[in-house]
Design a protein around this motif. Structure first.
Motif, PDB file in Angstrom:
ATOM      1  N   LEU A  32      -4.314 -41.237  -8.870  1.00  0.00           N
ATOM      2  CA  LEU A  32      -3.609 -40.579  -7.783  1.00  0.00           C
ATOM      3  C   LEU A  32      -2.145 -39.975  -8.034  1.00  0.00           C
ATOM      4  N   GLU A  63      -7.877 -28.009 -12.716  1.00  0.00           N
ATOM      5  CA  GLU A  63      -6.697 -28.771 -12.568  1.00  0.00           C
ATOM      6  C   GLU A  63      -6.915 -29.973 -13.029  1.00  0.00           C
ATOM      7  N   GLN A  85      -4.599 -32.151 -15.388  1.00  0.00           N
ATOM      8  CA  GLN A  85      -4.736 -33.781 -15.719  1.00  0.00           C
ATOM      9  C   GLN A  85      -5.979 -33.971 -16.400  1.00  0.00           C
ATOM     10  N   GLY A 101      -1.354 -38.792 -10.697  1.00  0.00           N
ATOM     11  CA  GLY A 101      -1.451 -37.539 -11.337  1.00  0.00           C
ATOM     12  C   GLY A 101      -1.353 -37.886 -13.099  1.00  0.00           C
ATOM     13  N   PRO A 137      -9.911 -40.796  -6.753  1.00  0.00           N
ATOM     14  CA  PRO A 137      -8.763 -40.225  -6.620  1.00  0.00           C
ATOM     15  C   PRO A 137      -8.724 -38.541  -7.021  1.00  0.00           C
ATOM     16  N   SER A 138      -9.574 -38.303  -7.643  1.00  0.00           N
ATOM     17  CA  SER A 138      -9.430 -36.693  -7.939  1.00  0.00           C
ATOM     18  C   SER A 138      -9.836 -35.876  -6.654  1.00  0.00           C
ATOM     19  N   ASP A 158      -5.041 -32.914  -1.708  1.00  0.00           N
ATOM     20  CA  ASP A 158      -3.683 -32.694  -1.429  1.00  0.00           C
ATOM     21  C   ASP A 158      -3.149 -31.212  -2.067  1.00  0.00           C
ATOM     22  N   ALA A 159      -3.422 -30.804  -2.982  1.00  0.00           N
ATOM     23  CA  ALA A 159      -3.134 -29.640  -3.762  1.00  0.00           C
ATOM     24  C   ALA A 159      -3.599 -28.364  -2.898  1.00  0.00           C
ATOM     25  N   ASP A 163      -9.188 -36.821  -3.647  1.00  0.00           N
ATOM     26  CA  ASP A 163      -7.895 -36.763  -2.871  1.00  0.00           C
ATOM     27  C   ASP A 163      -6.532 -35.750  -3.570  1.00  0.00           C
ATOM     28  N   ARG A 164      -6.713 -35.766  -4.936  1.00  0.00           N
ATOM     29  CA  ARG A 164      -5.555 -34.943  -5.557  1.00  0.00           C
ATOM     30  C   ARG A 164      -5.827 -33.335  -4.904  1.00  0.00           C
TER      31      ARG A 164
END
Ligand code: AMP
Length: 458
Positions: free
Chosen positions: A44, A158, A189, A46, A66-67, A73-74, A69-70
């Motif tokens: 999360l 990403e 990432q 990064g 977590p991916s 968010d982005a 969520d990332r």
């Protein structure tokens, strides 16, 4: 850096968003598994990640939650002919399972998920990926096909995930991985998962990851604790007869059959076992690389639904299969790489249940057995062969169960004097419980732990 794991963590404590927490709630998962508790916070944040974890540990959610969520968010646009998150998996089956998890976990996040695998129509894949996707799960070969055809690009990536990296290397995907890593943006990432950590994997991690966080849930090559491991010393030409006797329960083994996964070394070997079982009235499916995608899906579907609960597989085809309720893994032929043994028996004892692994070891496989014992610390309990076994193998006598064996669960259905005839009891009353033999005078008797510590006297 290595993270520590706080046993009392809940999903809410890990920083995941409401939509993801809700999706977890819908799946009925309340607590993170150790790999999830360790991996979710740094992902999360990064960070790149190197995870040592086998299938069955919950590693898919560890990188997917977590991916998701990332990506949310982005809030970048879904790129044309590309994807934002790329997950590479070694086999079609595993890719399908990961894509399904991504859909489940991301149900409320509004992300598009696709998977592409070999053995299906390339044209369909081209069409479905034309507008791009948020999450793409792919086997390396098919992905490169589309890239070569200029139907897909990796410049939108990403997050890059390499799942079961050791298996990808075993399958010869190293060049594909190199090529793919050159095409993804340098600033992405990278999340790297492998069940084992051979030197080549360390090298890859060094190359593809930037200052990764290391997490690990089982020391490499340690055999799962809840699996009772047994051993038959049996001649090569006796294995088929023994398998028939075991599956028809004319020679009972510990545990109640629910689903039985049998490993052979070669595709041809799998087919031969299935054919001979069929001749004895024991239906089984084979799954290996020569089977078409629909055949593989049908075999897996029948195994999953227990319509046909016997599956004979090669290592590659079975890798990553996540099917609960595999009560027995039979190593019809021992693998020559000890780590492969760990992967194989890891198909049983999933989701907190017990499992039974049975090895058929011939004289010329003793060296493999020795390696397995040395690498995994596995302790096998040796099981006796049927009393008049040689006569059965030579087709001159019916078998009798060995003395003091527990009950016969399935009545034998001999076919014209053939030694084996039935099939595993599909509606076994003991489905949810411990193996039926526990504490009932299983061969060798005694407590589970003691049995595990005792070595076979072979
Ligand atoms: P995996 O190692 O990703 O193949 O996951 C193994 C199995 O565990 C899958 O069937 C998952 O759906 C399940 N699973 C993953 N995370 C959890 C959790 N936190 N609680 C219960 N089951 C889980």
């Amino acid at each position: 850096m290595t993270t520590t794991f706080d046993q009392s963590l809940r999903f809410e404590d890990l920083g995941l968003s409401q939509p993801v927490l809700q999706a977890l709630d819908m799946k009925g998962y309340s607590e993170p598994t150790p790999i999830q508790a360790q991996a979710i916070p740094p992902v999360l944040a990064g960070r790149d990640l190197m995870g040592i974890a086998q299938t069955g540990t919950g590693k898919t959610a560890a990188f997917m939650l977590p991916s998701i969520d990332r990506l949310r968010d982005a809030d970048n646009q879904t790129p044309f002919k590309s994807c934002r998150m790329l997950v590479l998996a070694p086999t079609r089956e595993l890719a399908g399972q990961i894509a399904q998890s991504a859909k489940d976990y991301g149900a409320l996040a509004g992300l598009k998920v696709h998977s592409i695998v070999g053995g299906t129509s390339v044209n369909k894949d081209r069409n479905k990926l034309h507008r791009g996707t948020d999450i793409l799960v792919a086997t390396p070969g098919r992905l490169l096909d589309l890239i070569d055809q200029k139907a897909f690009r990796l410049d939108g990536v990403e997050i890059l995930v390499l799942d079961e990296a050791d298996q990808m290397l075993d399958l010869g995907f190293i060049h594909a991985l190199r090529k793919i890593s050159e095409l993804v943006p340098a600033g992405r990432q990278t999340l790297f998962f492998s069940a084992t950590m051979p030197g080549q994997i360390k090298e890859l991690v060094g190359k593809y990851c930037h200052d990764p966080v290391h997490v690990s849930v089982t020391p490499a090559a340690t055999t799962a604790e809840r699996i009772d491991q047994y051993l038959f010393m049996v001649q090569q030409d006796e294995k088929q007869a023994l398998l028939e006797l075991v599956l028809s329960e004319r020679h009972p083994v510990p545990g109640s059959f629910e689903r039985v996964l049998i490993f052979a070394r070669t595709k041809h070997g799998c087919d031969r076992v299935v054919k001979k079982l069929a001749q004895r009235g024991i239906p089984a499916n084979a799954i290996h690389g020569n089977k078409s995608q629909p055949q593989r899906e049908r075999a897996l579907g029948e195994f999953k639904s227990a319509k046909n609960p016997i599956l004979v597989a090669t290592d590659v085809a079975a890798r990553g299969i996540d099917i609960p309720g595999v009560s027995h893994v039979i190593n019809y032929e021992l693998p020559n790489v000890p780590e492969q043994y760990v992967h194989r028996i890891g198909r049983t004892a999933r989701a907190g249940r017990d499992g039974v692994a049975i090895a058929f070891c011939a004289e010329d496989e003793r060296a493999y057995l020795k390696d397995i014992r040395k690498t995994t610390d596995a302790e096998f309990e040796r099981l006796p062969l049927p009393e008049n076994f040689r006569a059965v193998v030579e087709g001159v006598g019916p078998t009798k169960p060995p003395p003091k064996q527990p009950r016969q669960r399935v009545q034998p259905k001999p076919k014209g004097g053939a030694p084996a005839g039935g099939k595993p009891n599909r509606k076994h009353p003991n489905r949810k419980g411990k193996p039926a033999h526990a504490g009932q005078g299983r061969p060798g008797g005694g407590q589970r732990r003691n049995r595990r510590r005792r070595s076979a006297n072979s």
